[in-house]
Design a protein around this motif. Structure first.
Motif, short mmCIF file in Angstrom:
data_model
loop_
_atom_site.label_atom_id
_atom_site.label_comp_id
_atom_site.label_asym_id
_atom_site.label_seq_id
_atom_site.Cartn_x
_atom_site.Cartn_y
_atom_site.Cartn_z
N GLY A 197 3.55 8.30 15.39
CA GLY A 197 4.22 8.48 14.10
C GLY A 197 3.34 8.04 12.95
O GLY A 197 3.31 8.68 11.90
N CYS A 198 2.62 6.94 13.13
CA CYS A 198 1.73 6.44 12.07
C CYS A 198 0.68 7.49 11.75
O CYS A 198 0.40 7.78 10.58
CB CYS A 198 1.03 5.16 12.49
SG CYS A 198 2.13 3.75 12.56
N ALA A 236 2.37 10.39 10.04
CA ALA A 236 2.78 10.03 8.68
C ALA A 236 1.58 10.06 7.74
O ALA A 236 1.66 10.60 6.63
CB ALA A 236 3.43 8.65 8.67
N GLY A 266 7.02 10.30 12.01
CA GLY A 266 5.87 10.56 11.15
C GLY A 266 6.23 11.41 9.96
O GLY A 266 5.85 11.10 8.83
N VAL A 311 8.53 9.28 7.55
CA VAL A 311 7.77 8.26 6.81
C VAL A 311 6.77 8.94 5.88
O VAL A 311 6.59 8.50 4.74
CB VAL A 311 7.05 7.30 7.79
CG1 VAL A 311 6.13 6.36 7.04
CG2 VAL A 311 8.08 6.50 8.59
N GLY A 312 6.15 10.00 6.36
CA GLY A 312 5.17 10.72 5.54
C GLY A 312 5.82 11.29 4.30
O GLY A 312 5.25 11.24 3.21
#
Lengths: 790, 244
Positions: free
Chosen positions: A30-31, A34, A332, A335-336
């Motif tokens: 996800g990081c 994102a 991702g 959050v992105g």
């Protein structure tokens, strides 16, 4: 109700059992996604918004300023091949007196054509109306300036235009593609509180500048088929006899250049950082699935013996990886999106782009989903293939013990000198080199990313500290409206509170060597300058020399010159001298200082003695009010910048933009470290479960059994730390060089604190994750584990 | 041929069980694995626990080995209450007094045969040298081999060597021949009998094979969590005389 197939029931239960592992991997994935969504989306949004704006308001491709050219030259310019549209303008700098603001404010004043839209560099009116052509006291001001100073239609302000003080009435608020990033002359940061853009009717402004029937500024849009180099040359030829200072493209228009630099940084960010996270996520998916399939051996055998096809088995295990992908992608993208919205709001406040909204667009979202699935597929391919290849009979039989023979004489010698538990650790690490290495690489990558992310604020603070602490030590910078006789310095010295005055001259020139040329400013700095010093990369002052040019490495590279080579200097102003000057030194200046030499030498060479364009002052802080009041009365002054204001602005600019990004980066890297650590510990525990249970049964205490688990992770952590430090160093250096712009070279500051904190943080994350997993040793089902087959 | 019993056999009580019960789960789902066991195990004897799957013999062995605790009743090793002692005491008990042999060997794959034995001798109070323990099970020549380089029978004998190297008070064997062919199984049983005879180690051996029961001094028959009978063998049969 949907009836799930039995395998899908199993899938759901297994997923529930593995939820922590899925969260760990999904978070890392996800990081990466994102960052990808944020950087790529922000890049796309800004670029789109900019391009639309430039197209809609006909942003100039070329611009030039002249001393004075008759209006008829405009028609000649328009007739040049490759020219699409020309707008001749009157432009100048005004010193502004805002009610209630003691510090001097300056503004660029630009004319608007009468009775029609500007053909080039048009403005977008937000409120109010355009100035009436015949009124020479009506202005439209730029949006940022109006907002920051609480101004709007109906307000008045006093300004000194061409030495004459007059009262101006604001009739509208507007923005323009030309001033997306409005920076006062000679400055590097926008200070909308102290610098504005005023648009005024052409006739009125021309009268104010004694330019009736003439212009001193021209903006040109080139045709699609234009040849830019030839066009610049043609424009220069036409304007030369009217005091042309040389035409330049968007690469030297400060607003366009800032925006371009920013876009390039975003592009670098989007292309460099997400892949690192994704690579780690791929590795984690691989580790998790490999482990799952190892424990599912007999189930795979059973399924196959029941007649499930290889495809069905492969699909079943592939669905696990899709669970990681689904979580990572959803996380991702969400959050992105939030991060992107925030970044857009920051960019809106710095860059005045109308309609700048974060809109990543379907391609980026499709890309994010694609990247998520690709990471999962890549990560699971090997493990799933292993599941398919397992013949049912082999899968149902207990696996042979892992082979540990033949690890090499050196390893064995080292292992034999240890106790049995340490020997287990060493042999496992060496026996599974790929897995050990990938854990080491994952942890090292987390350290490296943290080092790099921590480096951003370190580098930025360092730039500001060095720039305002060691390089620019003045309290005030005065910019003169034009090249001025040095006698002005006498008036400056008489201003209240002035303790020291240091002159500077900036001459617009074309520097060329061989076939290469570059339009730039040649600075004349007095020998023994104390207030404005050029520093090299090691922060040592590099004083100006009388025997030749000192030039920045970036410029030297562009011109392909070395120390000893001669550079042709063509002044585009004043007497337009053309000279050849040798390069005597090449430096890596901290903040843009392209080329300079000793002031008197410069003036002598240009045959324009005693000229200055700016002055640096030390001013008694107690006299600041009086100084501010008096300095506004000097007609020659176009801009007054207080160093402390500039410093604060620069820090704010860094903190808001890159600061937010750096903070986000730290959070992401930390999550990655924790994810890697947790997965590594979890897998090690799962693989060692039987051995650990055996140790417990044999009478080893919990901490003795835990040692085998923690020892392995600890050893890998120890190996990862130096690697992480080296990787961090290299990544930081490389990234800083990628982020360097014409205006800033990002220094690589070796900050032991950043390295120490990064290592400490990752070590703590690993230890916490390992201790969390270690609780499994306490809960080992000794009976269950030992009575079952491997 | 009968084997001579150790001199001390039958004179000292090692385990004392009184009303030992074990219930897994609760309510309707409760499974009564043991339903009130009462008997003693004497020092030096080779006791065979015989019964079908699910009859409770493994549960009992786990309780006696300190891997599990009774739900009710008392299980004493000498004076140590295996149901009430804290975790550290139970770990110490396993460390100093118990040797385990499992059906699936449970050797540490990353350690050689000798090192697997040393794992135990490193922490025991008065261990025999690893080489000697391996010699006792006839594997002196194979001590540098890793488990992956040994046959199933050899791996099981390493497990026995590891269990006896600390000179345990009791040796608990859960279906040690369950995964082996007959010839190899016999070889393993010979090692166990040899240890019991030579070292006088009290040995409890679980099997569901009635023929193997003939090698013990006594046979405890289990059914449905209860002891159905306890019989003494008139003579202990040597493993090589067995057929199954």
């Amino acid at each position: 109700m949907i009836r799930l197939a039995p395998l899908d029931h199993k899938l759901l239960r297994d997923l529930r059992r593995m939820w922590l592992q899925i969260v760990a991997v999904g978070t890392v994935l996800g990081c990466g996604i994102a960052l990808f969504v944020m950087a790529t989306g922000t890049y796309g949004s800004i670029q789109r918004s900019r391009d639309q704006y430039y197209a809609a308001e006909r942003m100039a491709d070329l611009a030039a300023s002249v001393v004075r050219a008759p209006e008829s030259v405009g028609a000649q310019l328009a007739a040049l091949p490759g020219v699409d549209a020309v707008e001749t303008r009157v432009s100048g700098i005004a010193l502004v007196d805002l009610p209630g603001v003691s510090e001097p404010v300056s503004a660029r004043v630009v004319s608007l054509p009468r009775g029609r839209e500007a053909r080039v560099n048009d403005i977008v009116l937000h409120t109010g109306r355009l100035p009436a052509p015949e009124r020479d006291n009506e202005i439209v001001v730029n949006e940022a300036f109006a907002e920051r100073n609480g101004l709007g239609p109906g307000d008045t302000l006093a300004a000194v235009l061409y030495g004459r003080r007059r009262t101006l009435e604001i009739v509208g608020v507007a923005s323009s593609p030309e001033f997306v990033f409005a920076v006062a002359p000679g400055e590097i940061t926008p200070e909308p509180q102290r610098f504005g853009v005023f648009w005024m009717g052409r006739e009125g402004l021309a009268r104010a500048y004694d330019l009736d029937g003439a212009f001193n500024d021209v903006a040109i849009r080139q045709a699609r088929d234009a040849k830019p180099r030839e066009l610049v040359a043609a424009v220069d030829r036409l304007l030369a006899r009217h005091g042309g200072r040389g035409a330049y493209g968007r690469d030297r228009m400060i607003s366009a250049q800032f925006l371009e630099d920013e876009l390039r940084s975003l592009q670098t960010m989007a292309s460099v950082l997400p892949p690192v996270f994704l690579a780690v996520a791929v590795f984690l998916v691989n580790v998790s699935l490999s482990r799952l399939i190892a424990t599912e051996r007999s189930n795979i055998g059973l399924l196959k013996s029941f007649g499930y096809s290889n495809l069905a088995v492969a699909a079943h295990y592939a669905k696990f990886s899709l669970a990681f992908a689904a979580l990572g992608t959803v996380l991702g993208v969400a959050v992105g999106q939030v991060g992107g919205d925030y970044m857009a709001s920051i960019y809106r406040s710095v860059y005045r782009l109308p309609d700048l909204q974060f809109d990543a667009g379907p391609l980026v979202y499709a890309g994010a989903i694609g990247v998520g699935i690709a990471a999962a597929v890549l990560g699971s391919a090997r493990a799933v293939r292993r599941a398919i290849r397992l013949p049912p009979a082999a899968a149902l039989a207990p696996p042979a013990p892992t082979r540990f023979g033949g690890l090499g004489e050196r390893v064995e010698r080292a292992a034999r000198s240890l106790d049995a538990k340490s020997r287990m650790i060493v042999r496992r690490i060496v026996r599974f080199p790929r897995r050990s290495l990938s854990t080491v690489a994952g942890i090292a990558a987390a350290i490296a990313l943290l080092v790099t992310s921590q480096h951003f604020p370190v580098a930025m603070n360092h730039i500001v500290d060095v720039n305002f602490g060691a390089a620019q030590r003045m309290d005030v910078t005065l910019a003169f409206a034009d090249v001025h006789d040095a006698s002005i310095l006498r008036d400056v010295r008489r201003l209240p509170g002035v303790l020291a005055v240091e002159p500077m001259r900036s001459a617009p020139v074309i520097l060329s060597a061989g076939t290469r040329s570059q339009r730039d400013s040649l600075l004349g700095i007095p020998a023994g300058a104390r207030l404005n010093r050029v520093l090299d990369g090691e922060e040592r002052p590099v004083p100006p020399r009388a025997d030749g040019l000192t030039i920045a490495r970036v410029l030297a590279r562009k011109l392909d010159v070395q120390v000893g080579d001669r550079v042709r200097v063509q002044a585009t102003d004043g007497r337009r001298r053309s000279l050849e000057i040798p390069v005597v030194a090449i430096v890596d200046p901290f903040v843009g200082a392209p080329a300079y030499l000793e002031l008197d030498t410069l003036n002598r060479l240009l045959q324009e003695p005693e000229r200055v364009t700016a002055a640096y002052l030390l001013v008694d802080a107690r006299a600041r009010e009086a100084f501010s009041r008096e300095v506004k009365r000097l007609p020659a002054i176009a801009g007054v910048t207080y160093a402390d204001n500039a410093e604060n602005t620069l820090r704010r600019l860094f903190n808001e933009g890159s600061g937010f990004f750096a903070a986000l980066f730290v959070v992401f890297s930390s999550m990655m470290a924790a994810g890697v650590a947790f997965s590594a510990a979890r897998v090690t525990l799962a693989e060692q479960e039987r051995d650990l249970a055996t140790l417990r049964v044999l009478g080893f205490r919990r901490r003795e059994a835990s040692y085998v688990l923690l020892g392995e992770i600890g050893a890998l952590l120890l190996a990862a730390i130096p690697l992480g430090i080296v990787l961090g160093y290299l990544l930081t250096r490389w990234l800083m060089s990628q982020f360097a712009t014409e205006l800033f070279s990002f220094p690589h500051v070796l900050s032991p604190a950043a390295y120490g904190q990064s290592v400490a943080f990752v070590a703590v994350a690993v230890v916490v994750a390992a201790l969390f997993v270690r609780r499994g040793v306490d809960r080992l089902d000794m009976v269950g584990v030992l009575k079952s087959r491997d | 041929m009968s084997l001579p019993a150790a001199a001390a056999r039958g004179s000292v009580r090692v385990f004392h069980l009184a009303g030992v019960e074990k219930v897994y789960g609760s309510g309707e789902a409760a499974v009564h694995a043991l339903r009130g066991l009462d008997f003693d195990v004497m020092a030096g004897e080779l006791l065979v626990l015989l019964g079908p799957s699910g009859s409770g013999k493994s549960t009992l062995l786990n309780i006696l080995g300190g891997l599990d605790r009774p739900t009710a009743g008392r299980a004493l090793f000498r004076d140590l209450d295996l149901g009430a002692a804290d975790d550290a005491a139970i770990t110490d008990y396993r460390r100093h007094h118990v040797g385990f042999v499992f059906q699936f060997y449970n050797l540490i794959a990353s350690l050689t045969a000798e090192e697997n034995v040393e794992l135990v001798t490193e922490v025991a109070d008065d261990p025999m040298p690893a080489a000697e323990a391996l010699g006792l099970v006839g594997l002196g020549q194979r001590r540098g081999h890793f488990p992956s380089q040994l046959s199933g029978g050899e791996q099981q004998r390493v497990a026995i060597a590891r269990a006896i190297a600390k000179r345990p008070t009791v040796l608990l064997c859960d279906e040690p021949t369950g995964a082996l062919d007959v010839a190899t199984g016999v070889r393993v049983l010979e090692s166990l009998v040899d240890v019991n005879t030579r070292l006088g180690t009290t040995t409890l051996l679980i099997t569901h094979n009635a023929d193997i029961a003939r090698i013990g001094d006594r046979v405890v028959r289990f059914a449905d969590g209860r002891i159905r009978s306890i019989e003494s063998n008139a003579r202990r049969v040597a493993p090589r005389e067995l057929h199954w």
